[in-house]
Scaffold this active site. Structure first.
Site, PDB file in Angstrom:
ATOM      1  N   LYS A  78       0.839  -1.203   0.000  1.00  0.00           N
ATOM      2  CA  LYS A  78       0.000   0.000   0.000  1.00  0.00           C
ATOM      3  C   LYS A  78       0.879   1.261   0.000  1.00  0.00           C
ATOM      4  O   LYS A  78       2.101   1.175   0.235  1.00  0.00           O
ATOM      5  CB  LYS A  78      -0.924  -0.043   1.220  1.00  0.00           C
ATOM      6  CG  LYS A  78      -1.949  -1.190   1.161  1.00  0.00           C
ATOM      7  CD  LYS A  78      -2.855  -1.166   2.391  1.00  0.00           C
ATOM      8  CE  LYS A  78      -3.897  -2.266   2.349  1.00  0.00           C
ATOM      9  NZ  LYS A  78      -4.775  -2.245   3.547  1.00  0.00           N
TER      10      LYS A  78
ATOM     11  N   TYR B  96     -12.311  -2.454  -3.278  1.00  0.00           N
ATOM     12  CA  TYR B  96     -12.854  -2.457  -1.911  1.00  0.00           C
ATOM     13  C   TYR B  96     -14.389  -2.411  -1.907  1.00  0.00           C
ATOM     14  O   TYR B  96     -14.989  -1.977  -0.915  1.00  0.00           O
ATOM     15  CB  TYR B  96     -12.272  -1.291  -1.113  1.00  0.00           C
ATOM     16  CG  TYR B  96     -10.871  -1.563  -0.575  1.00  0.00           C
ATOM     17  CD1 TYR B  96     -10.587  -2.732   0.149  1.00  0.00           C
ATOM     18  CD2 TYR B  96      -9.837  -0.650  -0.758  1.00  0.00           C
ATOM     19  CE1 TYR B  96      -9.298  -2.987   0.640  1.00  0.00           C
ATOM     20  CE2 TYR B  96      -8.555  -0.900  -0.251  1.00  0.00           C
ATOM     21  CZ  TYR B  96      -8.297  -2.065   0.443  1.00  0.00           C
ATOM     22  OH  TYR B  96      -7.038  -2.316   0.944  1.00  0.00           O
TER      23      TYR B  96
ATOM     24  N   ASN C  91      -1.915   0.041   7.338  1.00  0.00           N
ATOM     25  CA  ASN C  91      -1.496  -1.340   7.617  1.00  0.00           C
ATOM     26  C   ASN C  91      -0.698  -2.003   6.479  1.00  0.00           C
ATOM     27  O   ASN C  91      -0.571  -3.226   6.413  1.00  0.00           O
ATOM     28  CB  ASN C  91      -2.666  -2.192   8.103  1.00  0.00           C
ATOM     29  CG  ASN C  91      -3.731  -2.408   7.066  1.00  0.00           C
ATOM     30  OD1 ASN C  91      -3.587  -1.982   5.912  1.00  0.00           O
ATOM     31  ND2 ASN C  91      -4.804  -3.070   7.451  1.00  0.00           N
TER      32      ASN C  91
ATOM     33  N   HIS D 223      -1.949  -5.452   1.465  1.00  0.00           N
ATOM     34  CA  HIS D 223      -3.225  -6.141   1.238  1.00  0.00           C
ATOM     35  C   HIS D 223      -2.960  -7.558   0.771  1.00  0.00           C
ATOM     36  O   HIS D 223      -2.025  -7.790  -0.013  1.00  0.00           O
ATOM     37  CB  HIS D 223      -4.037  -5.408   0.159  1.00  0.00           C
ATOM     38  CG  HIS D 223      -5.194  -6.223  -0.358  1.00  0.00           C
ATOM     39  ND1 HIS D 223      -6.418  -6.262   0.280  1.00  0.00           N
ATOM     40  CD2 HIS D 223      -5.286  -7.083  -1.411  1.00  0.00           C
ATOM     41  CE1 HIS D 223      -7.214  -7.098  -0.376  1.00  0.00           C
ATOM     42  NE2 HIS D 223      -6.561  -7.607  -1.398  1.00  0.00           N
TER      43      HIS D 223
ATOM     44  N   GLU E  82      -9.826 -10.283  -7.720  1.00  0.00           N
ATOM     45  CA  GLU E  82      -8.896  -9.169  -7.493  1.00  0.00           C
ATOM     46  C   GLU E  82      -7.754  -9.178  -8.513  1.00  0.00           C
ATOM     47  O   GLU E  82      -7.361  -8.130  -9.014  1.00  0.00           O
ATOM     48  CB  GLU E  82      -8.328  -9.250  -6.081  1.00  0.00           C
ATOM     49  CG  GLU E  82      -9.367  -8.954  -5.008  1.00  0.00           C
ATOM     50  CD  GLU E  82      -8.797  -9.042  -3.598  1.00  0.00           C
ATOM     51  OE1 GLU E  82      -9.562  -8.827  -2.655  1.00  0.00           O
ATOM     52  OE2 GLU E  82      -7.594  -9.328  -3.435  1.00  0.00           O
TER      53      GLU E  82
HETATM   54  P1  DAT Z   1      -7.743  -6.996   5.475  1.00  0.00           P
HETATM   55  O1  DAT Z   1      -6.976  -5.879   4.802  1.00  0.00           O
HETATM   56  O2  DAT Z   1      -6.968  -7.560   6.636  1.00  0.00           O
HETATM   57  O3  DAT Z   1      -8.216  -8.058   4.519  1.00  0.00           O
HETATM   58  P2  DAT Z   1     -10.494  -6.069   5.544  1.00  0.00           P
HETATM   59  O4  DAT Z   1     -10.674  -6.684   4.219  1.00  0.00           O
HETATM   60  O5  DAT Z   1     -11.476  -6.408   6.618  1.00  0.00           O
HETATM   61  O6  DAT Z   1      -9.034  -6.340   6.135  1.00  0.00           O
HETATM   62  O7  DAT Z   1     -10.512  -4.483   5.390  1.00  0.00           O
HETATM   63  C1  DAT Z   1      -9.853  -3.847   4.312  1.00  0.00           C
HETATM   64  C2  DAT Z   1      -9.105  -2.658   4.855  1.00  0.00           C
HETATM   65  O8  DAT Z   1     -10.039  -1.712   5.389  1.00  0.00           O
HETATM   66  C3  DAT Z   1      -8.168  -2.973   6.015  1.00  0.00           C
HETATM   67  O9  DAT Z   1      -6.895  -3.390   5.582  1.00  0.00           O
HETATM   68  C4  DAT Z   1      -8.113  -1.671   6.743  1.00  0.00           C
HETATM   69  C5  DAT Z   1      -9.518  -1.105   6.542  1.00  0.00           C
HETATM   70  N1  DAT Z   1     -10.391  -1.399   7.668  1.00  0.00           N
HETATM   71  C6  DAT Z   1     -11.004  -2.580   7.931  1.00  0.00           C
HETATM   72  N2  DAT Z   1     -11.731  -2.517   9.059  1.00  0.00           N
HETATM   73  C7  DAT Z   1     -11.582  -1.244   9.514  1.00  0.00           C
HETATM   74  C8  DAT Z   1     -12.069  -0.530  10.634  1.00  0.00           C
HETATM   75  N3  DAT Z   1     -12.870  -1.120  11.517  1.00  0.00           N
HETATM   76  N4  DAT Z   1     -11.700   0.771  10.782  1.00  0.00           N
HETATM   77  C9  DAT Z   1     -10.879   1.368   9.916  1.00  0.00           C
HETATM   78  N5  DAT Z   1     -10.378   0.762   8.813  1.00  0.00           N
HETATM   79  C10 DAT Z   1     -10.715  -0.531   8.620  1.00  0.00           C
HETATM   80 MG    MG Z   2      -9.669  -7.987   3.049  1.00  0.00          MG
END
Ligand code: DAT
Ligand code: MG
Length: 166
Positions: free
Chosen positions: A25, A65, A128, A131, A142
């Site tokens: 990212k 997303y 973070n 991805h 994806e």
């Molecule tokens: P991951 O990236 O671990 O697959 P995800 O698909 O649930 O996680 O979410 C995509 C991204 O969205 C994640 O990397 C960071 C953001 N995100 C997820 N949950 C969040 C939250 N509760 N508050 C803020 N950002 C969040």
């Molecule tokens: Mg995810």
């Protein structure tokens, strides 16, 4: 039915190789951690089959997303992922999706185990670093968003037999 010979019983079952989409990212690129992050997947034994540097458009970010549309963090997530260049990659291997997610660590870096990418380099969920697809089906979708089929390279790695039994 004939009993299996010893060599047959020791041969692993045919396992189709899985592919996963990994993104470094914008924070990973800005902080100069791209090489370090890529090395984690490489050293783990996943095989790189596609890679490009790009800056995601709003349209690509919203498609990538899409599952999070409507959530309170959606707009900031799209703004973050489009804020600078990223590196998009496809990594291949046995259970590549699970292996990559274990290497990445939990979504919230503070909860991620040290030794994982997020656990070693991250402090906040909105920064973070990386991805990884969350399922085989998700990975297929994806990968198609970022790469044309001919951009994914099918190649033989000479040391594969020291990484994989098959
Ligand atoms: P991951 O990236 O671990 O697959 P995800 O698909 O649930 O996680 O979410 C995509 C991204 O969205 C994640 O990397 C960071 C953001 N995100 C997820 N949950 C969040 C939250 N509760 N508050 C803020 N950002 C969040
Ligand atoms: Mg995810």
């Amino acid at each position: 039915m004939l009993p299996l010979s010893l060599s047959e019983t020791l041969l692993p079952l045919e396992r189709p190789m899985e592919r996963t989409l990994i993104l470094v990212k914008p924070d990973g690129i800005q902080r100069g951690l791209a090489g370090e992050i890529i090395a984690r997947f490489e050293k783990r034994g996943l095989k790189l089959v596609a890679m490009k540097l790009l800056q995601m458009s709003d349209d690509l970010a919203m498609r990538h997303y899409g599952e999070h549309e409507g959530k309170p963090f959606y707009e900031t997530l799209v703004a973050y992922i489009t804020s600078g260049p990223i590196i998009a990659m496809v990594w291949e291997g046995n259970e590549a999706v699970a292996a990559a997610r274990a290497t990445i660590g939990l979504t919230k870096p503070v909860d991620a185990t040290p030794g994982t990418i997020r656990g070693d380099f991250g402090m906040e969920i909105g920064r973070n670093l990386v991805h990884g697809s969350d399922s085989d089906k998700g990975a297929e979708k994806e990968i198609a968003l970022f790469f044309a089929p001919e951009e994914v390279v099918d190649w033989n790695r000479d040391n594969d037999r020291w990484i994989s039994e098959a």
